[in-house]
Design a protein around this motif. Structure first.
Motif, PDB file in Angstrom:
ATOM      1  N   SER A  71       0.834  -1.206   0.000  1.00 41.09           N
ATOM      2  CA  SER A  71       0.000   0.000   0.000  1.00 41.09           C
ATOM      3  C   SER A  71       0.864   1.250   0.000  1.00 41.09           C
ATOM      4  O   SER A  71       1.902   1.313   0.662  1.00 41.09           O
ATOM      5  N   GLY A  72       0.430   2.271  -0.765  1.00 44.72           N
ATOM      6  CA  GLY A  72       1.141   3.541  -0.810  1.00 44.72           C
ATOM      7  C   GLY A  72       0.847   4.396   0.408  1.00 44.72           C
ATOM      8  O   GLY A  72      -0.027   4.091   1.228  1.00 44.72           O
ATOM      9  N   ALA A  73       1.558   5.520   0.512  1.00 42.67           N
ATOM     10  CA  ALA A  73       1.507   6.352   1.711  1.00 42.67           C
ATOM     11  C   ALA A  73       0.115   6.897   2.001  1.00 42.67           C
ATOM     12  O   ALA A  73      -0.331   6.907   3.158  1.00 42.67           O
ATOM     13  N   GLU A  74      -0.614   7.353   0.972  1.00 42.95           N
ATOM     14  CA  GLU A  74      -1.932   7.936   1.214  1.00 42.95           C
ATOM     15  C   GLU A  74      -2.935   6.882   1.676  1.00 42.95           C
ATOM     16  O   GLU A  74      -3.774   7.148   2.540  1.00 42.95           O
ATOM     17  N   LEU A  75      -2.864   5.685   1.112  1.00 45.93           N
ATOM     18  CA  LEU A  75      -3.746   4.609   1.554  1.00 45.93           C
ATOM     19  C   LEU A  75      -3.397   4.191   2.981  1.00 45.93           C
ATOM     20  O   LEU A  75      -4.287   3.957   3.808  1.00 45.93           O
ATOM     21  N   VAL A  76      -2.113   4.111   3.288  1.00 50.85           N
ATOM     22  CA  VAL A  76      -1.690   3.788   4.651  1.00 50.85           C
ATOM     23  C   VAL A  76      -2.258   4.802   5.638  1.00 50.85           C
ATOM     24  O   VAL A  76      -2.793   4.445   6.692  1.00 50.85           O
ATOM     25  N   ASN A  77      -2.165   6.088   5.314  1.00 50.78           N
ATOM     26  CA  ASN A  77      -2.697   7.124   6.207  1.00 50.78           C
ATOM     27  C   ASN A  77      -4.186   6.949   6.455  1.00 50.78           C
ATOM     28  O   ASN A  77      -4.680   7.131   7.566  1.00 50.78           O
ATOM     29  N   ALA A  78      -4.938   6.622   5.393  1.00 49.33           N
ATOM     30  CA  ALA A  78      -6.380   6.427   5.547  1.00 49.33           C
ATOM     31  C   ALA A  78      -6.681   5.240   6.448  1.00 49.33           C
ATOM     32  O   ALA A  78      -7.626   5.276   7.244  1.00 49.33           O
ATOM     33  N   LEU A  79      -5.882   4.199   6.365  1.00 46.27           N
ATOM     34  CA  LEU A  79      -6.146   2.992   7.133  1.00 46.27           C
ATOM     35  C   LEU A  79      -5.822   3.150   8.616  1.00 46.27           C
ATOM     36  O   LEU A  79      -6.438   2.498   9.462  1.00 46.27           O
ATOM     37  N   VAL A  80      -4.877   4.009   8.967  1.00 50.65           N
ATOM     38  CA  VAL A  80      -4.471   4.137  10.375  1.00 50.65           C
ATOM     39  C   VAL A  80      -5.197   5.261  11.099  1.00 50.65           C
ATOM     40  O   VAL A  80      -4.933   5.503  12.285  1.00 50.65           O
ATOM     41  N   VAL A  81      -6.142   5.944  10.439  1.00 48.91           N
ATOM     42  CA  VAL A  81      -6.848   7.061  11.067  1.00 48.91           C
ATOM     43  C   VAL A  81      -7.447   6.705  12.429  1.00 48.91           C
ATOM     44  O   VAL A  81      -7.338   7.494  13.380  1.00 48.91           O
ATOM     45  N   PRO A  82      -8.097   5.545  12.614  1.00 46.75           N
ATOM     46  CA  PRO A  82      -8.670   5.264  13.939  1.00 46.75           C
ATOM     47  C   PRO A  82      -7.648   5.232  15.068  1.00 46.75           C
ATOM     48  O   PRO A  82      -7.991   5.498  16.226  1.00 46.75           O
ATOM     49  N   ALA A  83      -6.403   4.900  14.750  1.00 46.17           N
ATOM     50  CA  ALA A  83      -5.367   4.867  15.784  1.00 46.17           C
ATOM     51  C   ALA A  83      -4.868   6.251  16.144  1.00 46.17           C
ATOM     52  O   ALA A  83      -4.159   6.419  17.138  1.00 46.17           O
ATOM     53  N   THR A  84      -5.229   7.267  15.353  1.00 45.89           N
ATOM     54  CA  THR A  84      -4.811   8.637  15.648  1.00 45.89           C
ATOM     55  C   THR A  84      -5.951   9.468  16.209  1.00 45.89           C
ATOM     56  O   THR A  84      -5.707  10.476  16.873  1.00 45.89           O
ATOM     57  N   SER A  85      -7.198   9.084  15.958  1.00 48.21           N
ATOM     58  CA  SER A  85      -8.370   9.739  16.547  1.00 48.21           C
ATOM     59  C   SER A  85      -8.874   8.808  17.620  1.00 48.21           C
ATOM     60  O   SER A  85      -9.610   7.867  17.346  1.00 48.21           O
ATOM     61  N   ARG A  86      -8.505   9.034  18.859  1.00 44.58           N
ATOM     62  CA  ARG A  86      -8.526   7.993  19.877  1.00 44.58           C
ATOM     63  C   ARG A  86      -8.834   8.567  21.245  1.00 44.58           C
ATOM     64  O   ARG A  86      -8.768   9.775  21.458  1.00 44.58           O
ATOM     65  N   PRO A  87      -9.146   7.711  22.200  1.00 46.13           N
ATOM     66  CA  PRO A  87      -9.391   8.183  23.561  1.00 46.13           C
ATOM     67  C   PRO A  87      -8.081   8.502  24.274  1.00 46.13           C
ATOM     68  O   PRO A  87      -6.999   8.137  23.813  1.00 46.13           O
ATOM     69  N   ASN A  88      -8.189   9.175  25.410  1.00 44.46           N
ATOM     70  CA  ASN A  88      -6.999   9.473  26.213  1.00 44.46           C
ATOM     71  C   ASN A  88      -6.716   8.318  27.158  1.00 44.46           C
ATOM     72  O   ASN A  88      -6.724   8.455  28.378  1.00 44.46           O
ATOM     73  N   ARG A  89      -6.488   7.179  26.585  1.00 41.27           N
ATOM     74  CA  ARG A  89      -6.124   5.972  27.324  1.00 41.27           C
ATOM     75  C   ARG A  89      -5.411   5.043  26.357  1.00 41.27           C
ATOM     76  O   ARG A  89      -5.517   5.198  25.133  1.00 41.27           O
ATOM     77  N   PRO A  90      -4.698   4.057  26.860  1.00 38.07           N
ATOM     78  CA  PRO A  90      -4.055   3.105  25.960  1.00 38.07           C
ATOM     79  C   PRO A  90      -5.092   2.342  25.139  1.00 38.07           C
ATOM     80  O   PRO A  90      -6.192   2.060  25.602  1.00 38.07           O
ATOM     81  N   ILE A  91      -4.740   2.020  23.904  1.00 32.92           N
ATOM     82  CA  ILE A  91      -5.628   1.269  23.032  1.00 32.92           C
ATOM     83  C   ILE A  91      -4.936  -0.002  22.556  1.00 32.92           C
ATOM     84  O   ILE A  91      -3.708  -0.130  22.605  1.00 32.92           O
ATOM     85  N   SER A  92      -5.764  -0.929  22.090  1.00 28.27           N
ATOM     86  CA  SER A  92      -5.272  -2.185  21.545  1.00 28.27           C
ATOM     87  C   SER A  92      -5.644  -2.254  20.072  1.00 28.27           C
ATOM     88  O   SER A  92      -6.811  -2.053  19.713  1.00 28.27           O
TER      89      SER A  92
END
Length: 280
Positions: free
Chosen positions: A51-72
């Motif tokens: 996957s290219g950079a722009e597709l990678v960015n779209a796929l990881v969005v949930p890991a960057t918009s997140r609660p103020n606690r550790p996530i799995s």
């Protein structure tokens, strides 16, 4: 998380660089390894390049918009690690990343990846060289894994080529993702554009019909759980990323108690009969 966050790269993302240069370009040799494995096992690989950079960015969005606690986070079908390396950059101390890759050559490359080894202190990393259906938490058995695991994930990123699979397998995988997600957890996956047309031109009627059934199944799943989608033209080939959320939880990601049994994700009961379908 909003549809706008999927469509536009968050400002909070760190620069796309590492000791290997642009993260959208995997370390030397990854493209060749990916191509070799695609030619050897295209059914499971589903692409000719990472996957290219722009597709990678779209796929990881949930890991960057997140609660103020550790996530799995669970990544399924990591390949040579284009998304995995990005996740390693954006995750914070206390977060956990579980990477599942069934291809032994890809799994070995991930074990040796220096970007993953240099992740932030306190970010847990686990690699399972198996299919996601074989995980203990999925009801399967993996050698050396603790039985009875009940781990749920806040985020799942799937790189599996759904349109290469049988409809029943895709339905089972989507059901599994819903079971593995915590209430309100988010799932991203992608599909390449124009695959229906390409399949029609290169395959027989049975494969074309199977492809259309899978496309219809995914479209119903997205209509039920979808938050948004993003078309990524600067990818080889162009792709569309999908963002979905499991039932329960709260949209602002505030920690919430588990929902009652009636609110948990239902099994995906979809008819598997072919019908005409527009291109995906």
């Amino acid at each position: 998380m909003t549809n706008g966050q999927l469509r536009h790269r968050p400002d909070s993302l760190p620069p796309q660089t590492s000791s290997h240069g642009a993260l959208g370009s995997p370390p030397g040799g990854d493209h060749l390894l990916f191509l070799a494995e695609a030619l050897r096992t295209f059914h499971d690989t589903g692409a000719l390049a990472p996957s290219g950079a722009e597709l990678v960015n779209a796929l990881v969005v949930p890991a960057t918009s997140r609660p103020n606690r550790p996530i799995s986070v669970l990544e399924v079908g990591a390949g040579t690690g284009a998304v995995t390396r990005r996740l390693a950059q954006v995750l914070r101390p206390g977060d956990r990343l579980h990477v599942v890759e069934a291809n032994p050559r890809f799994a070995e490359r991930l074990r040796e990846d220096p970007v993953l080894a240099a992740r932030r202190p306190g970010v847990g990393l686990r690699l399972s060289a198996c299919r996601v259906e074989e995980l203990p938490e999925a009801g399967g058995e993996v050698a050396g894994a603790a039985p009875g695991s009940e781990e749920r994930y806040d985020v799942i990123v799937s790189g599996l080529p759904f349109t290469n699979f049988e409809p029943t397998q895709v339905r089972d995988l989507l059901d599994l993702y819903l079971r593995l997600l915590a209430p309100g957890g988010e799932l991203t996956y992608f599909g390449y554009l124009g695959t229906t047309t390409a399949r029609t031109l290169t395959s027989g009627p049975r494969r074309v019909a199977r492809h259309r059934v899978v496309a219809r199944l995914l479209r119903r799943f997205e209509a039920t759980y979808g938050l948004g989608e993003r078309t990524v033209w600067r990818n080889l080939p162009p792709a569309r990323a999908y963002l979905l959320r499991s039932p329960g939880g709260q949209q602002d990601w505030a920690p919430a108690p588990a929902p009652p049994a009636s609110a948990t994700a239902p099994a995906l009961a979809l008819a598997l009969t072919p019908e005409p379908d527009p291109n995906r």
